[in-house]
Scaffold this active site. Structure first.
Site, PDB file in Angstrom:
ATOM      1  N   HIS A 181       0.865  -1.193   0.000  1.00  0.00           N
ATOM      2  CA  HIS A 181       0.000   0.000   0.000  1.00  0.00           C
ATOM      3  C   HIS A 181       0.893   1.232   0.000  1.00  0.00           C
ATOM      4  CE1 HIS A 181      -3.143   2.820   1.119  1.00  0.00           C
ATOM      5  NE2 HIS A 181      -3.993   1.891   0.737  1.00  0.00           N
ATOM      6  N   ASP A 213      -8.006  -5.159  -0.096  1.00  0.00           N
ATOM      7  CA  ASP A 213      -8.495  -6.012  -1.189  1.00  0.00           C
ATOM      8  C   ASP A 213      -8.164  -7.483  -0.999  1.00  0.00           C
ATOM      9  OD1 ASP A 213      -7.636  -3.215  -2.969  1.00  0.00           O
ATOM     10  OD2 ASP A 213      -9.656  -4.045  -3.052  1.00  0.00           O
TER      11      ASP A 213
HETATM   12  C1  SDX Z   1      -6.193   0.058  -2.930  1.00  0.00           C
HETATM   13  O1  SDX Z   1      -4.427   4.593  -2.124  1.00  0.00           O
HETATM   14  C2  SDX Z   1      -5.315   3.963  -1.505  1.00  0.00           C
HETATM   15  O2  SDX Z   1      -5.690   4.325  -0.398  1.00  0.00           O
HETATM   16  C3  SDX Z   1      -5.870   2.732  -2.204  1.00  0.00           C
HETATM   17  C4  SDX Z   1      -6.886   1.936  -1.433  1.00  0.00           C
HETATM   18  C5  SDX Z   1      -8.150   2.728  -1.192  1.00  0.00           C
HETATM   19  O3  SDX Z   1      -8.872   2.396  -0.230  1.00  0.00           O
HETATM   20  O4  SDX Z   1      -8.468   3.611  -2.023  1.00  0.00           O
HETATM   21  O5  SDX Z   1      -6.363   1.513  -0.188  1.00  0.00           O
HETATM   22  C6  SDX Z   1      -7.318   0.691  -2.212  1.00  0.00           C
HETATM   23  O6  SDX Z   1      -5.951   0.398  -4.071  1.00  0.00           O
HETATM   24  C7  SDX Z   1      -5.327  -0.930  -2.196  1.00  0.00           C
HETATM   25  C8  SDX Z   1      -4.096  -1.427  -3.055  1.00  0.00           C
HETATM   26  C9  SDX Z   1      -4.594  -2.531  -3.966  1.00  0.00           C
HETATM   27  N1  SDX Z   1      -3.554  -2.914  -4.935  1.00  0.00           N
HETATM   28  C10 SDX Z   1      -2.907  -4.092  -4.846  1.00  0.00           C
HETATM   29  O7  SDX Z   1      -3.072  -4.914  -3.941  1.00  0.00           O
HETATM   30  C11 SDX Z   1      -1.969  -4.362  -6.022  1.00  0.00           C
HETATM   31  C12 SDX Z   1      -0.636  -4.903  -5.487  1.00  0.00           C
HETATM   32  N2  SDX Z   1       0.014  -3.823  -4.762  1.00  0.00           N
HETATM   33  C13 SDX Z   1       1.020  -3.035  -5.508  1.00  0.00           C
HETATM   34  O8  SDX Z   1       0.655  -2.795  -6.829  1.00  0.00           O
HETATM   35  C14 SDX Z   1       1.490  -1.821  -4.713  1.00  0.00           C
HETATM   36  O9  SDX Z   1       1.743  -2.244  -3.439  1.00  0.00           O
HETATM   37  C15 SDX Z   1       0.617  -0.580  -4.638  1.00  0.00           C
HETATM   38  C16 SDX Z   1       0.206  -0.080  -5.984  1.00  0.00           C
HETATM   39  C17 SDX Z   1      -0.610  -0.848  -3.829  1.00  0.00           C
HETATM   40  C18 SDX Z   1       1.439   0.502  -3.936  1.00  0.00           C
HETATM   41  O10 SDX Z   1       2.493   0.772  -4.766  1.00  0.00           O
HETATM   42  P1  SDX Z   1       3.521   1.980  -4.416  1.00  0.00           P
HETATM   43  O11 SDX Z   1       3.142   2.720  -3.215  1.00  0.00           O
HETATM   44  O12 SDX Z   1       3.745   2.764  -5.657  1.00  0.00           O
HETATM   45  O13 SDX Z   1       4.766   1.182  -3.973  1.00  0.00           O
HETATM   46  P2  SDX Z   1       5.862   0.709  -4.951  1.00  0.00           P
HETATM   47  O14 SDX Z   1       5.238   0.153  -6.188  1.00  0.00           O
HETATM   48  O15 SDX Z   1       6.856   1.808  -5.078  1.00  0.00           O
HETATM   49  O16 SDX Z   1       6.466  -0.534  -4.142  1.00  0.00           O
HETATM   50  C19 SDX Z   1       7.524  -0.347  -3.245  1.00  0.00           C
HETATM   51  C20 SDX Z   1       8.374  -1.602  -3.435  1.00  0.00           C
HETATM   52  C21 SDX Z   1       8.734  -1.867  -4.911  1.00  0.00           C
HETATM   53  O17 SDX Z   1       9.985  -2.539  -4.891  1.00  0.00           O
HETATM   54  P3  SDX Z   1      11.326  -1.656  -5.225  1.00  0.00           P
HETATM   55  O18 SDX Z   1      11.083  -0.983  -6.579  1.00  0.00           O
HETATM   56  O19 SDX Z   1      11.412  -0.653  -4.073  1.00  0.00           O
HETATM   57  O20 SDX Z   1      12.415  -2.677  -5.249  1.00  0.00           O
HETATM   58  O21 SDX Z   1       7.606  -2.747  -3.005  1.00  0.00           O
HETATM   59  C22 SDX Z   1       7.407  -3.612  -4.119  1.00  0.00           C
HETATM   60  C23 SDX Z   1       7.680  -2.827  -5.398  1.00  0.00           C
HETATM   61  O22 SDX Z   1       8.175  -3.690  -6.424  1.00  0.00           O
HETATM   62  N3  SDX Z   1       6.005  -4.039  -4.060  1.00  0.00           N
HETATM   63  C24 SDX Z   1       5.583  -5.275  -4.259  1.00  0.00           C
HETATM   64  C25 SDX Z   1       4.189  -5.224  -4.078  1.00  0.00           C
HETATM   65  N4  SDX Z   1       3.826  -3.983  -3.794  1.00  0.00           N
HETATM   66  C26 SDX Z   1       4.944  -3.242  -3.802  1.00  0.00           C
HETATM   67  N5  SDX Z   1       6.239  -6.413  -4.571  1.00  0.00           N
HETATM   68  C27 SDX Z   1       5.480  -7.527  -4.702  1.00  0.00           C
HETATM   69  N6  SDX Z   1       4.135  -7.566  -4.536  1.00  0.00           N
HETATM   70  C28 SDX Z   1       3.468  -6.437  -4.218  1.00  0.00           C
HETATM   71  N7  SDX Z   1       2.151  -6.469  -4.061  1.00  0.00           N
END
Ligand code: SDX
Length: 431
Positions: free
Chosen positions: A307, A365
């Site tokens: 998140h 989710d």
């Molecule tokens: C919702 O914003 C909100 O409040 C949203 C929400 C709401 O109520 O409106 O809470 C609802 O959208 C919840 C999120 C649902 N999405 C998912 O579950 C999809 C999987 N999650 C990822 O796509 C990700 O965690 C996000 C999009 C939710 C957050 O992404 P960020 O904040 O842009 O973080 P990031 O992509 O920069 O990740 C940081 C690191 C990265 O690694 P590095 O580049 O630092 O090496 O963590 C890794 C990412 O690769 N990472 C994950 C991961 N999520 C982040 N690695 C594996 N699996 C994951 N799920």
């Protein structure tokens, strides 16, 4: 907001004092509005990781402590004591309603659930297998073609009527999309049923026989809607604010929010979680998928994990996980293998160094889809359910944005990295 100053000194020694604003709780903000005029530079923050887009009185999240509160009330207390209709009143008006206010608001919502018959005919134009989110955003957008009588954003009464129509009609539009997908006749809403009972009736009743609403299913839906109702400046809410900031028809702004929510990185994740669990299939495959999620060369991410704000447990996930147990047990659904797989996957991920170092925890989710499926709602409808809950948050933020006397159109700047100036080349000279 009280103010101090943050002194910024440019490489050539020119200083600028930027005001610091303090909110009720949470991080202070540095007001950079004068930065370009005074220093000739922009701030740069793709994805707005460290950027506040507005001030707001509606919702507060503390990502480190796993805190979420609506108008100052912790979501855990609202989940335990309140209802989605009462929470909707709170989000829209800022205070918990009196008994009379709640009764009047509930009555207003119950008596605005029907759609214009012309709007219902839109569904005849969709393919039977159209994705429900495509239909939801299209039909909500079409509301701006029907309701010209109440789109004067300056008029508080118009703002209320718009708010009531969105909250009241989304379940009806969602149910019409679902009935099209399964080839069943549309079921009209009933004013004698409460919000969630009515949704279950429109989804699952058929003209051929009486339909008995399961109170556990209605209670589970109500709780899920409370937990999804609002979440600060998330992607879809920011989209609604941005679209609305131009003065666009508010129904179009909500339709833009629905489109943004659909993405698998945002509200589309609940649908993606179920697909992922079904692909994993068995606990013995969990390790392979955890490794895929950690592999930088693999686009796979663990859906339902991570998140932008929560770097601890998403408080909503904790509540939903507990409710999963209860709902599956009480409904006697056979989905427990999927739920058991989710619990096992959660434990493996939470004990993995990669996920611990990156603060990746289950989000809202991760479990919600399991409950929706236990209620008989198909995976393709999961994000639609998220949209129904979030619709009141979008509306509350639109009202706050449109009422701001200092409000202005949202128009970010950029860092240009394209070609330097060059002259047009006649086609005969191009290689
Ligand atoms: C919702 O914003 C909100 O409040 C949203 C929400 C709401 O109520 O409106 O809470 C609802 O959208 C919840 C999120 C649902 N999405 C998912 O579950 C999809 C999987 N999650 C990822 O796509 C990700 O965690 C996000 C999009 C939710 C957050 O992404 P960020 O904040 O842009 O973080 P990031 O992509 O920069 O990740 C940081 C690191 C990265 O690694 P590095 O580049 O630092 O090496 O963590 C890794 C990412 O690769 N990472 C994950 C991961 N999520 C982040 N690695 C594996 N699996 C994951 N799920």
């Amino acid at each position: 907001m009280s103010q101090d100053a943050f002194r910024l000194t440019s490489p050539d020694g020119k200083s600028l004092d930027l005001p610091i604003h303090r909110g009720t709780c949470g991080p202070d903000v540095i007001d950079v509005a004068t930065l370009y005029r005074e220093q000739g530079v922009f701030t740069y923050d793709p994805g707005f990781v460290s950027t506040g887009s507005c001030s707001s009185d509606i919702t507060f999240i503390d990502g480190e402590k796993g805190i979420l509160m609506y108008r100052g009330y912790p979501v855990e207390q609202l989940a335990e004591h309140s209802s989605f209709i009462e929470v909707s009143y709170l989000l829209l008006h800022g205070e918990l309603p009196t008994a009379e206010q709640l009764a009047a608001f509930d009555r207003t919502i119950r008596t605005h659930t029907m759609l214009n018959e012309g709007m219902l005919r839109f569904f005849n134009g969709f393919r039977y297998d159209a994705h429900p989110m495509a239909m939801l955003s299209a039909v909500v957008g079409s509301m701006s073609a029907y309701y010209h009588d109440t789109t004067n954003a300056e008029d508080p009464e118009h703002r209320d009527i718009f708010s009531h129509r969105i909250l009241a009609k989304l379940p009806t539009i969602a149910a019409a999309a679902y009935k099209l997908n399964i080839g069943q006749p549309f079921m009209y809403p009933r004013n004698d049923l409460n919000y969630c009972e009515n949704l279950l009736h429109m989804f699952f009743a058929v003209p051929a026989e009486p339909y008995e609403i399961d109170p556990i299913a209605a209670e589970a839906l109500d709780l899920l809607f409370i937990l999804h109702a609002d979440h600060e400046q998330n992607c879809s809410t920011s989209t609604v604010r941005m679209a609305g900031s131009s003065g666009a028809n508010p129904y179009s702004a909500i339709a833009a929010g629905i489109a943004a929510l659909w993405g698998p990185a945002h509200g589309g994740a609940n649908e993606a979680v179920l697909s992922m669990l079904e692909e994993i299939g068995h606990a013995k495959n969990i390790g392979k998928y955890i490794e895929k999620a950690k592999d930088k060369n693999d686009p796979f991410r663990l859906m339902g994990f991570g998140h932008r704000v929560y770097k601890n447990f998403d408080p909503r996930a904790t509540i939903i996980r507990e409710m999963c147990h209860k709902v599956l047990a009480k409904l006697g659904r056979k989905d427990t293998p999927l739920f058991d797989l989710a619990l096992e996957l959660e434990q493996v991920a939470l004990n993995d160094d990669y996920f611990k170092q990156k603060n990746l925890y289950p989000n809202v989710d991760f479990y919600s889809g399991i409950i929706y499926r236990a209620l008989g709602i198909p995976t393709s409808m999961f994000t639609v359910m998220f949209a129904i809950g979030r619709s009141v948050g979008w509306t509350a933020h639109w009202r706050e944005m449109i009422s701001d006397p200092k409000g202005k159109i949202a128009r970010p700047r950029q860092l240009y990295t394209g070609s330097p100036p060059r002259d047009y080349v006649d086609i005969a000279q191009r290689k």
